[in-house]
Design a protein around this motif. Structure first.
Motif, PDB file in Angstrom:
ATOM      1  N   LEU A   1      28.680  19.784  80.039  1.00 47.73           N
ATOM      2  CA  LEU A   1      28.269  21.076  79.115  1.00 47.73           C
ATOM      3  C   LEU A   1      27.077  20.937  78.684  1.00 47.73           C
ATOM      4  O   LEU A   1      26.457  19.984  78.180  1.00 47.73           O
ATOM      5  CB  LEU A   1      29.384  20.888  77.953  1.00 47.73           C
ATOM      6  CG  LEU A   1      29.369  22.250  77.246  1.00 47.73           C
ATOM      7  CD1 LEU A   1      29.705  23.567  77.857  1.00 47.73           C
ATOM      8  CD2 LEU A   1      30.190  22.204  75.889  1.00 47.73           C
ATOM      9  N   LEU A   2      26.199  21.850  79.086  1.00 43.63           N
ATOM     10  CA  LEU A   2      24.771  22.233  78.390  1.00 43.63           C
ATOM     11  C   LEU A   2      24.817  22.677  77.295  1.00 43.63           C
ATOM     12  O   LEU A   2      25.497  23.650  77.037  1.00 43.63           O
ATOM     13  CB  LEU A   2      24.109  22.906  79.630  1.00 43.63           C
ATOM     14  CG  LEU A   2      22.502  23.305  79.196  1.00 43.63           C
ATOM     15  CD1 LEU A   2      21.801  21.982  79.205  1.00 43.63           C
ATOM     16  CD2 LEU A   2      21.937  24.274  80.117  1.00 43.63           C
ATOM     17  N   VAL A   3      24.145  22.058  76.267  1.00 44.50           N
ATOM     18  CA  VAL A   3      24.192  22.613  75.120  1.00 44.50           C
ATOM     19  C   VAL A   3      22.673  22.502  74.574  1.00 44.50           C
ATOM     20  O   VAL A   3      21.760  22.009  74.861  1.00 44.50           O
ATOM     21  CB  VAL A   3      24.862  21.704  74.084  1.00 44.50           C
ATOM     22  CG1 VAL A   3      26.581  21.793  74.531  1.00 44.50           C
ATOM     23  CG2 VAL A   3      24.582  20.190  73.667  1.00 44.50           C
ATOM     24  N   HIS A   4      22.437  23.312  73.332  1.00 51.65           N
ATOM     25  CA  HIS A   4      21.239  23.484  72.723  1.00 51.65           C
ATOM     26  C   HIS A   4      21.498  23.409  71.106  1.00 51.65           C
ATOM     27  O   HIS A   4      22.452  23.568  70.842  1.00 51.65           O
ATOM     28  CB  HIS A   4      20.315  24.537  73.280  1.00 51.65           C
ATOM     29  CG  HIS A   4      20.769  26.034  72.839  1.00 51.65           C
ATOM     30  ND1 HIS A   4      20.885  26.535  71.358  1.00 51.65           N
ATOM     31  CD2 HIS A   4      21.182  27.197  73.416  1.00 51.65           C
ATOM     32  CE1 HIS A   4      21.526  27.791  71.309  1.00 51.65           C
ATOM     33  NE2 HIS A   4      21.569  28.002  72.593  1.00 51.65           N
ATOM     34  N   ALA A   5      20.577  23.095  70.306  1.00 56.57           N
ATOM     35  CA  ALA A   5      20.462  22.703  69.029  1.00 56.57           C
ATOM     36  C   ALA A   5      20.661  24.184  68.485  1.00 56.57           C
ATOM     37  O   ALA A   5      20.317  25.176  68.957  1.00 56.57           O
ATOM     38  CB  ALA A   5      19.209  21.843  68.754  1.00 56.57           C
ATOM     39  N   ASP A   6      21.381  24.190  67.186  1.00 50.14           N
ATOM     40  CA  ASP A   6      21.631  25.253  66.602  1.00 50.14           C
ATOM     41  C   ASP A   6      20.313  25.301  65.508  1.00 50.14           C
ATOM     42  O   ASP A   6      20.623  24.850  64.281  1.00 50.14           O
ATOM     43  CB  ASP A   6      23.097  25.145  65.685  1.00 50.14           C
ATOM     44  CG  ASP A   6      23.362  26.493  65.214  1.00 50.14           C
ATOM     45  OD1 ASP A   6      22.494  27.339  65.089  1.00 50.14           O
ATOM     46  OD2 ASP A   6      24.231  26.574  64.658  1.00 50.14           O
ATOM     47  N   ASP A   7      19.219  25.535  65.984  1.00 52.35           N
ATOM     48  CA  ASP A   7      18.163  25.425  65.312  1.00 52.35           C
ATOM     49  C   ASP A   7      17.370  26.932  65.227  1.00 52.35           C
ATOM     50  O   ASP A   7      17.338  27.374  66.159  1.00 52.35           O
ATOM     51  CB  ASP A   7      17.205  24.690  66.172  1.00 52.35           C
ATOM     52  CG  ASP A   7      15.711  24.401  65.641  1.00 52.35           C
ATOM     53  OD1 ASP A   7      15.080  25.061  64.930  1.00 52.35           O
ATOM     54  OD2 ASP A   7      15.571  23.062  65.713  1.00 52.35           O
ATOM     55  N   GLU A   8      16.992  27.001  63.659  1.00 53.32           N
ATOM     56  CA  GLU A   8      16.332  28.583  63.788  1.00 53.32           C
ATOM     57  C   GLU A   8      15.125  28.704  64.442  1.00 53.32           C
ATOM     58  O   GLU A   8      14.860  29.799  64.743  1.00 53.32           O
ATOM     59  CB  GLU A   8      16.128  28.424  62.152  1.00 53.32           C
ATOM     60  CG  GLU A   8      17.442  28.688  61.309  1.00 53.32           C
ATOM     61  CD  GLU A   8      18.171  29.969  61.838  1.00 53.32           C
ATOM     62  OE1 GLU A   8      17.796  31.107  61.849  1.00 53.32           O
ATOM     63  OE2 GLU A   8      19.333  29.629  61.854  1.00 53.32           O
ATOM     64  N   ARG A   9      14.405  27.484  64.795  1.00 53.01           N
ATOM     65  CA  ARG A   9      13.272  27.927  65.544  1.00 53.01           C
ATOM     66  C   ARG A   9      13.519  28.522  67.170  1.00 53.01           C
ATOM     67  O   ARG A   9      13.281  29.368  67.639  1.00 53.01           O
ATOM     68  CB  ARG A   9      12.662  26.711  65.732  1.00 53.01           C
ATOM     69  CG  ARG A   9      12.037  26.012  64.439  1.00 53.01           C
ATOM     70  CD  ARG A   9      11.545  24.574  64.781  1.00 53.01           C
ATOM     71  NE  ARG A   9      12.337  23.714  65.095  1.00 53.01           N
ATOM     72  CZ  ARG A   9      12.136  22.597  65.620  1.00 53.01           C
ATOM     73  NH1 ARG A   9      10.945  21.853  65.666  1.00 53.01           N
ATOM     74  NH2 ARG A   9      13.092  21.868  66.289  1.00 53.01           N
ATOM     75  N   LEU A  10      14.654  27.887  67.694  1.00 52.69           N
ATOM     76  CA  LEU A  10      15.044  28.254  68.943  1.00 52.69           C
ATOM     77  C   LEU A  10      15.912  29.780  68.894  1.00 52.69           C
ATOM     78  O   LEU A  10      15.844  30.449  69.880  1.00 52.69           O
ATOM     79  CB  LEU A  10      16.169  27.271  69.494  1.00 52.69           C
ATOM     80  CG  LEU A  10      15.821  25.941  69.906  1.00 52.69           C
ATOM     81  CD1 LEU A  10      16.906  25.181  70.655  1.00 52.69           C
ATOM     82  CD2 LEU A  10      14.831  26.035  70.986  1.00 52.69           C
ATOM     83  N   ARG A  11      16.327  29.992  67.779  1.00 48.39           N
ATOM     84  CA  ARG A  11      17.145  31.097  67.599  1.00 48.39           C
ATOM     85  C   ARG A  11      16.072  32.316  67.464  1.00 48.39           C
ATOM     86  O   ARG A  11      16.392  33.423  68.231  1.00 48.39           O
ATOM     87  CB  ARG A  11      17.871  31.331  66.105  1.00 48.39           C
ATOM     88  CG  ARG A  11      18.944  32.313  66.182  1.00 48.39           C
ATOM     89  CD  ARG A  11      19.786  32.362  64.923  1.00 48.39           C
ATOM     90  NE  ARG A  11      20.732  33.368  65.080  1.00 48.39           N
ATOM     91  CZ  ARG A  11      21.973  33.353  64.354  1.00 48.39           C
ATOM     92  NH1 ARG A  11      22.469  32.670  63.523  1.00 48.39           N
ATOM     93  NH2 ARG A  11      22.917  34.445  64.327  1.00 48.39           N
ATOM     94  N   ARG A  12      14.835  32.069  66.855  1.00 47.32           N
ATOM     95  CA  ARG A  12      13.799  33.010  66.934  1.00 47.32           C
ATOM     96  C   ARG A  12      13.259  33.134  68.475  1.00 47.32           C
ATOM     97  O   ARG A  12      13.127  34.472  68.827  1.00 47.32           O
ATOM     98  CB  ARG A  12      12.812  32.526  65.910  1.00 47.32           C
ATOM     99  CG  ARG A  12      12.938  32.359  64.706  1.00 47.32           C
ATOM    100  CD  ARG A  12      11.713  32.235  63.567  1.00 47.32           C
ATOM    101  NE  ARG A  12      12.145  32.007  62.386  1.00 47.32           N
ATOM    102  CZ  ARG A  12      12.057  30.656  61.727  1.00 47.32           C
ATOM    103  NH1 ARG A  12      11.661  29.551  62.359  1.00 47.32           N
ATOM    104  NH2 ARG A  12      12.483  30.493  60.490  1.00 47.32           N
TER     105      ARG A  12
END
Length: 294
Positions: A165-176
């Protein structure tokens, strides 16, 4: 007789340095598909490292007009600045040793941002740690659910008849960045394009395949797909919508970089995000995840 007044040295902005400085090629980044040159730029005693991508070194693409990738990189920077997020390093269009091209400030990354196999991000341990998003942005994990602090993207082939499973951080920088990519219609958001800096900021690079009038969004940042946009994102989109009106400085600048049809499509994407108030979801008409993903 009084001493003459001392005039403090003028403080250069990175944009001025990149646009006006003397560009010297120091080497080539050979992993790139197009010509990418590592350079230094110097002006009025100030110097910095930068990347120079000459238009002459661009590989033609069937779905983008020839010789326009450098302009699209600059347009992505302009949009990042207009939204107030500073996600794209300072970028200009200028002449250089090999003709006109994109020149961008070099960012020294503290982490690669690329995916690595990691059990801590999976549900096995139940906890990826409070600072997981700061230390690592992408991971490949066992199991069917991401751990706390992570968002699932999809399954990836890791060889030997195995998937993870590929996941990414629940990070506000990535969300922007996910919002910016939806706005600029980024067709190639890979893990290697994410540059977390030592000061905690996140930068994103390689925006040549952007702003197509057709839907081309391909990204690893689908973890928020369908979720409500943050109030911060909605406010940034409202400002951007106003700035994209005809005769506004941003719209005039973009007209020098991308086509009228692409500007109109850009306005449409911003309007759609504001109408739905939600993060983009894959359309199903175009591969949702770039290949290779890193």
């Amino acid at each position: 007789m009084s001493a003459p007044e001392r005039i403090p040295p003028r403080s250069l902005t990175p944009h001025e340095l990149l646009a006006e400085g003397e560009l010297t090629v120091r080497g080539q980044i050979r992993e790139a598909s197009n010509a990418v040159l590592y350079c230094t730029v110097e002006y009025e005693g100030v110097s910095a490292a930068c990347v120079y991508k000459p238009v002459a070194g661009e590989r033609p693409l069937w779905d983008f007009p020839d010789g326009t990738l450098a302009q699209r990189e600059v347009a992505a920077y302009e949009l990042s600045e207009a939204m107030g997020w500073g996600l794209v390093p300072p970028t200009v269009l200028r002449d250089g040793p090999y003709g006109q091209g994109m020149c961008q400030l070099w960012i020294e990354a503290s982490e690669t941002g690329e995916a690595s196999e990691d059990s801590e991000a999976g549900e096995d341990t139940g906890d990826a740690g409070e600072g997981a998003g700061q230390d690592r942005l992408l991971a490949l994990v066992e199991g069917d659910e991401p751990g706390p602090g992570w968002k699932a993207v999809g399954y990836a082939d890791v060889g030997e008849n195995r998937t993870a499973l590929l996941v990414h951080a629940d990070d506000e920088r990535l969300r922007r960045l996910a919002v910016l990519d939806a706005v600029i219609n980024n067709g190639d958001r890979k893990g290697g394009h994410l540059l977390p800096a030592a000061d905690g900021r996140l930068y994103a690079i390689d925006h040549g395949v952007t702003f197509n009038a057709d839907d081309k969004l391909r990204t690893l940042l689908w973890g928020w797909a369908g979720e409500p946009l943050t109030e911060e994102a909605l406010a940034a989109l409202r400002r951007l919508s106003a700035d994209l009106a005809e005769d506004r400085p941003l719209a005039v600048r973009l007209a020098e970089l991308i086509t009228p049809a692409e500007i109109e499509a850009l306005r449409g994407r911003v309007a759609e995000l504001l109408r739905t108030g939600r993060h983009r979801e894959p359309s199903g008409q175009w591969p949702a995840i770039p290949w290779p993903p890193v």
